[in-house]
Scaffold this motif. Structure first.
Motif, PDB file in Angstrom:
ATOM      1  N   THR A  51       0.789  -1.223   0.000  1.00  0.00           N
ATOM      2  CA  THR A  51       0.000   0.000   0.000  1.00  0.00           C
ATOM      3  C   THR A  51       0.821   1.273   0.000  1.00  0.00           C
ATOM      4  OG1 THR A  51      -0.120  -0.089   2.415  1.00  0.00           O
ATOM      5  CG2 THR A  51      -1.896  -1.145   1.190  1.00  0.00           C
ATOM      6  N   ALA A  52       2.109   1.196   0.311  1.00  0.00           N
ATOM      7  CA  ALA A  52       2.890   2.415   0.482  1.00  0.00           C
ATOM      8  C   ALA A  52       2.895   3.271  -0.783  1.00  0.00           C
ATOM      9  CB  ALA A  52       4.316   2.077   0.892  1.00  0.00           C
ATOM     10  N   LEU A  53       2.933   2.642  -1.951  1.00  0.00           N
ATOM     11  CA  LEU A  53       2.987   3.382  -3.204  1.00  0.00           C
ATOM     12  C   LEU A  53       1.713   3.191  -4.012  1.00  0.00           C
ATOM     13  CD1 LEU A  53       6.666   2.605  -4.239  1.00  0.00           C
ATOM     14  CD2 LEU A  53       5.792   4.620  -3.081  1.00  0.00           C
ATOM     15  N   ALA A  54       0.635   2.772  -3.372  1.00  0.00           N
ATOM     16  CA  ALA A  54      -0.611   2.509  -4.085  1.00  0.00           C
ATOM     17  C   ALA A  54      -1.375   3.803  -4.323  1.00  0.00           C
ATOM     18  CB  ALA A  54      -1.480   1.532  -3.295  1.00  0.00           C
ATOM     19  N   ALA A  55      -2.132   3.823  -5.403  1.00  0.00           N
ATOM     20  CA  ALA A  55      -2.985   4.968  -5.683  1.00  0.00           C
ATOM     21  C   ALA A  55      -4.171   4.960  -4.722  1.00  0.00           C
ATOM     22  CB  ALA A  55      -3.472   4.892  -7.124  1.00  0.00           C
ATOM     23  N   PRO A  56      -4.631   6.133  -4.298  1.00  0.00           N
ATOM     24  CA  PRO A  56      -5.767   6.173  -3.369  1.00  0.00           C
ATOM     25  C   PRO A  56      -7.042   5.664  -4.017  1.00  0.00           C
ATOM     26  CG  PRO A  56      -5.205   8.377  -4.142  1.00  0.00           C
ATOM     27  CD  PRO A  56      -4.121   7.471  -4.630  1.00  0.00           C
ATOM     28  N   VAL A  57      -7.880   5.058  -3.196  1.00  0.00           N
ATOM     29  CA  VAL A  57      -9.151   4.506  -3.659  1.00  0.00           C
ATOM     30  C   VAL A  57     -10.261   5.116  -2.811  1.00  0.00           C
ATOM     31  CG1 VAL A  57     -10.555   2.410  -3.820  1.00  0.00           C
ATOM     32  CG2 VAL A  57      -8.136   2.343  -4.457  1.00  0.00           C
ATOM     33  N   SER A  58     -11.307   5.595  -3.460  1.00  0.00           N
ATOM     34  CA  SER A  58     -12.422   6.179  -2.723  1.00  0.00           C
ATOM     35  C   SER A  58     -13.239   5.086  -2.045  1.00  0.00           C
ATOM     36  CB  SER A  58     -13.321   6.974  -3.665  1.00  0.00           C
ATOM     37  OG  SER A  58     -14.017   6.097  -4.546  1.00  0.00           O
ATOM     38  N   GLN A  59     -13.956   5.469  -1.007  1.00  0.00           N
ATOM     39  CA  GLN A  59     -14.807   4.505  -0.306  1.00  0.00           C
ATOM     40  C   GLN A  59     -15.871   3.944  -1.242  1.00  0.00           C
ATOM     41  OE1 GLN A  59     -16.654   6.022   3.231  1.00  0.00           O
ATOM     42  NE2 GLN A  59     -17.448   4.033   3.864  1.00  0.00           N
ATOM     43  N   ALA A  60     -16.407   4.798  -2.109  1.00  0.00           N
ATOM     44  CA  ALA A  60     -17.432   4.328  -3.047  1.00  0.00           C
ATOM     45  C   ALA A  60     -16.852   3.285  -3.991  1.00  0.00           C
ATOM     46  CB  ALA A  60     -17.988   5.509  -3.838  1.00  0.00           C
ATOM     47  N   ALA A  61     -15.624   3.523  -4.481  1.00  0.00           N
ATOM     48  CA  ALA A  61     -15.004   2.548  -5.377  1.00  0.00           C
ATOM     49  C   ALA A  61     -14.727   1.249  -4.640  1.00  0.00           C
ATOM     50  CB  ALA A  61     -13.714   3.118  -5.962  1.00  0.00           C
ATOM     51  N   ALA A  62     -14.242   1.343  -3.397  1.00  0.00           N
ATOM     52  CA  ALA A  62     -13.921   0.143  -2.625  1.00  0.00           C
ATOM     53  C   ALA A  62     -15.142  -0.722  -2.381  1.00  0.00           C
ATOM     54  CB  ALA A  62     -13.273   0.529  -1.300  1.00  0.00           C
ATOM     55  N   GLN A  63     -16.294  -0.091  -2.237  1.00  0.00           N
ATOM     56  CA  GLN A  63     -17.514  -0.837  -1.949  1.00  0.00           C
ATOM     57  C   GLN A  63     -18.321  -1.171  -3.202  1.00  0.00           C
ATOM     58  OE1 GLN A  63     -18.205  -2.067   1.057  1.00  0.00           O
ATOM     59  NE2 GLN A  63     -16.226  -1.191   1.651  1.00  0.00           N
ATOM     60  N   SER A  64     -17.778  -0.903  -4.369  1.00  0.00           N
ATOM     61  CA  SER A  64     -18.525  -1.164  -5.591  1.00  0.00           C
ATOM     62  C   SER A  64     -18.738  -2.657  -5.777  1.00  0.00           C
ATOM     63  CB  SER A  64     -17.768  -0.592  -6.786  1.00  0.00           C
ATOM     64  OG  SER A  64     -16.573  -1.329  -7.004  1.00  0.00           O
ATOM     65  N   PRO A  65     -19.816  -3.043  -6.462  1.00  0.00           N
ATOM     66  CA  PRO A  65     -20.091  -4.474  -6.659  1.00  0.00           C
ATOM     67  C   PRO A  65     -18.954  -5.213  -7.345  1.00  0.00           C
ATOM     68  CG  PRO A  65     -22.029  -3.164  -7.193  1.00  0.00           C
ATOM     69  CD  PRO A  65     -20.917  -2.193  -6.962  1.00  0.00           C
ATOM     70  N   ALA A  66     -18.291  -4.600  -8.319  1.00  0.00           N
ATOM     71  CA  ALA A  66     -17.225  -5.296  -9.029  1.00  0.00           C
ATOM     72  C   ALA A  66     -16.062  -5.602  -8.097  1.00  0.00           C
ATOM     73  CB  ALA A  66     -16.752  -4.451 -10.210  1.00  0.00           C
ATOM     74  N   VAL A  67     -15.663  -4.614  -7.293  1.00  0.00           N
ATOM     75  CA  VAL A  67     -14.566  -4.834  -6.342  1.00  0.00           C
ATOM     76  C   VAL A  67     -14.943  -5.937  -5.359  1.00  0.00           C
ATOM     77  CG1 VAL A  67     -13.281  -3.807  -4.422  1.00  0.00           C
ATOM     78  CG2 VAL A  67     -13.594  -2.522  -6.546  1.00  0.00           C
ATOM     79  N   GLN A  68     -16.112  -5.845  -4.791  1.00  0.00           N
ATOM     80  CA  GLN A  68     -16.513  -6.813  -3.776  1.00  0.00           C
ATOM     81  C   GLN A  68     -16.687  -8.218  -4.358  1.00  0.00           C
ATOM     82  OE1 GLN A  68     -16.570  -6.270  -0.441  1.00  0.00           O
ATOM     83  NE2 GLN A  68     -15.652  -4.313  -1.063  1.00  0.00           N
ATOM     84  N   GLN A  69     -17.109  -8.305  -5.609  1.00  0.00           N
ATOM     85  CA  GLN A  69     -17.236  -9.621  -6.246  1.00  0.00           C
ATOM     86  C   GLN A  69     -15.874 -10.299  -6.368  1.00  0.00           C
ATOM     87  OE1 GLN A  69     -18.555  -9.521 -10.312  1.00  0.00           O
ATOM     88  NE2 GLN A  69     -19.014 -11.707 -10.374  1.00  0.00           N
ATOM     89  N   HIS A  70     -14.864  -9.551  -6.822  1.00  0.00           N
ATOM     90  CA  HIS A  70     -13.539 -10.145  -6.977  1.00  0.00           C
ATOM     91  C   HIS A  70     -12.917 -10.483  -5.614  1.00  0.00           C
ATOM     92  CE1 HIS A  70     -13.389  -9.840 -11.269  1.00  0.00           C
ATOM     93  NE2 HIS A  70     -13.591  -8.530 -11.248  1.00  0.00           N
ATOM     94  N   LEU A  71     -13.159  -9.646  -4.618  1.00  0.00           N
ATOM     95  CA  LEU A  71     -12.634  -9.956  -3.288  1.00  0.00           C
ATOM     96  C   LEU A  71     -13.314 -11.192  -2.700  1.00  0.00           C
ATOM     97  CD1 LEU A  71     -12.230  -6.413  -1.694  1.00  0.00           C
ATOM     98  CD2 LEU A  71     -10.473  -7.876  -2.714  1.00  0.00           C
TER      99      LEU A  71
END
Length: 346
Positions: free
Chosen positions: A33-53
């Motif tokens: 995470t040290a060099l990762a691009a920031p992710v918004s809360q909305a993006a983190a909770q999106s259906p696509a993200v949650q499906q892959h996780l």
């Protein structure tokens, strides 16, 4: 004989007892995470993200939860305290140990080096942070194991980050060791555009032996097969090696670059896509070549230190987890990468 073609012997299968998921996430997440691009809360909770996780969690089961921290880039865990690389470096170095008859672990809690023993000398995979660490952990570890560091004929560098090439100079200057790296990452080092570098880390080695996908590195009776797995760097390579255990032979994949710490690079999306493609390809290769051992160059990604500690008093080899476990590990990484792609493009 076709590329990578070889049949493995009967596998020993055992699972390591894993710490809690929160403990595992804290083992080394900083490098993700040290060099990762920031992710918004909305993006983190999106259906696509949650499906892959969810697919990553299903593949992880109870034994591969330590790999789920790759998903922290896409959906960070609130309040999670991440150790820094410096904190991991400061922990006492564990004793060196044989993971297999012909493979010795020489790592610490931050970064690993592996010594592959051959009939004509030693191949070390990765050179750690700098000369002092290489002298202490690699040379010192070999001596503690009764091995002669002057027999280190080759150092294979999995990717062009300083925590993996920084100590090569100690061996090239003292013992004349040759250095092997992908042509792509040699070009990166030649350009001076270093991705993971700090003043206290070792300088890049001089250009030496170049390899690419399908190359074979030979020393004595041993062949190291090179699988190109770009993403972590553009030229990351993952060695495939045959390991001896008693009368059996096991095939191992040492994954060369795991985390998504390229998140602020301009080409982050193509690199992440190459990582996605590479994990899918490696998963197929693992099935075709019956790879039943999954190793890493950071001990938090393969639980090398706790596994070796449990193996000191005998018992089954905890690194031999079977072909399905290797494929599941690659699936976890693949799905976490796809979750990150979904988050970065939301």
């Amino acid at each position: 004989m076709s590329f990578f073609a070889r049949r493995r012997a009967t596998a020993l299968r055992a699972e390591a007892v894993a710490p809690s998921r929160r403990q595992l996430l804290a083992l080394g997440c900083a490098c993700c995470t040290a060099l990762a691009a920031p992710v918004s809360q909305a993006a983190a909770q999106s259906p696509a993200v949650q499906q892959h996780l969810a697919l990553a969690r299903a593949a992880a089961g109870d034994d591969l939860t330590h790999l789920l921290r790759l998903g922290e880039v896409a959906a960070p865990t609130p309040g999670l305290r991440l150790p820094t690389p410096d904190e991991q470096r400061a922990r006492p170095t564990p004793p060196p140990a044989r993971a297999f008859d012909n493979l010795v672990f020489l790592g610490n809690h931050w970064v690993s080096a592996w010594a592959l023993l051959t009939s004509d000398g030693i191949i070390v995979i990765d050179g750690m942070d700098h000369d002092a660490m290489a002298e202490r952990d690699i040379e010192g570890g070999l001596r503690r194991m009764g091995l002669d560091p002057a027999q280190v004929k080759l150092m294979i560098v999995t990717h062009g980050h300083a925590d993996h090439y920084g100590g090569c100079g100690h061996f090239t200057r003292r013992y004349g060791t040759r250095v092997v790296m992908s042509e792509t990452d040699w070009q990166m080092l030649d350009s001076g555009r270093l991705e993971f570098d700090r003043p206290e880390l070792g300088r890049p080695p001089r250009r030496d032996i170049s390899v690419g996908d399908g190359s074979e590195v030979r020393l004595g009776d041993t062949v190291v097969r090179i699988l190109s797995t770009p993403g972590h760097t553009r030229g990351t390579i993952s060695p495939i090696i045959d390991l001896k255990l008693g009368g059996a032979t096991h095939r191992a994949l040492l994954w060369g670059g795991t985390s998504f710490n390229f998140g602020r690079q301009p080409d982050r999306l193509p690199r992440l896509q190459s990582y996605i493609d590479g994990t899918a390809r490696a998963r197929q290769v693992a099935g075709e070549q019956e790879i039943d051992v999954f190793l890493s160059n950071h001990s938090s990604f393969d639980l090398a230190i706790p596994r070796l500690e449990r193996m000191r008093d005998g018992g089954p080899n905890l690194f031999v987890t079977g072909v399905p476990a290797t494929q599941r590990a690659l699936t976890v990484m693949h799905e976490c990468a796809r979750a990150t792609m979904a988050a970065w493009t939301a």
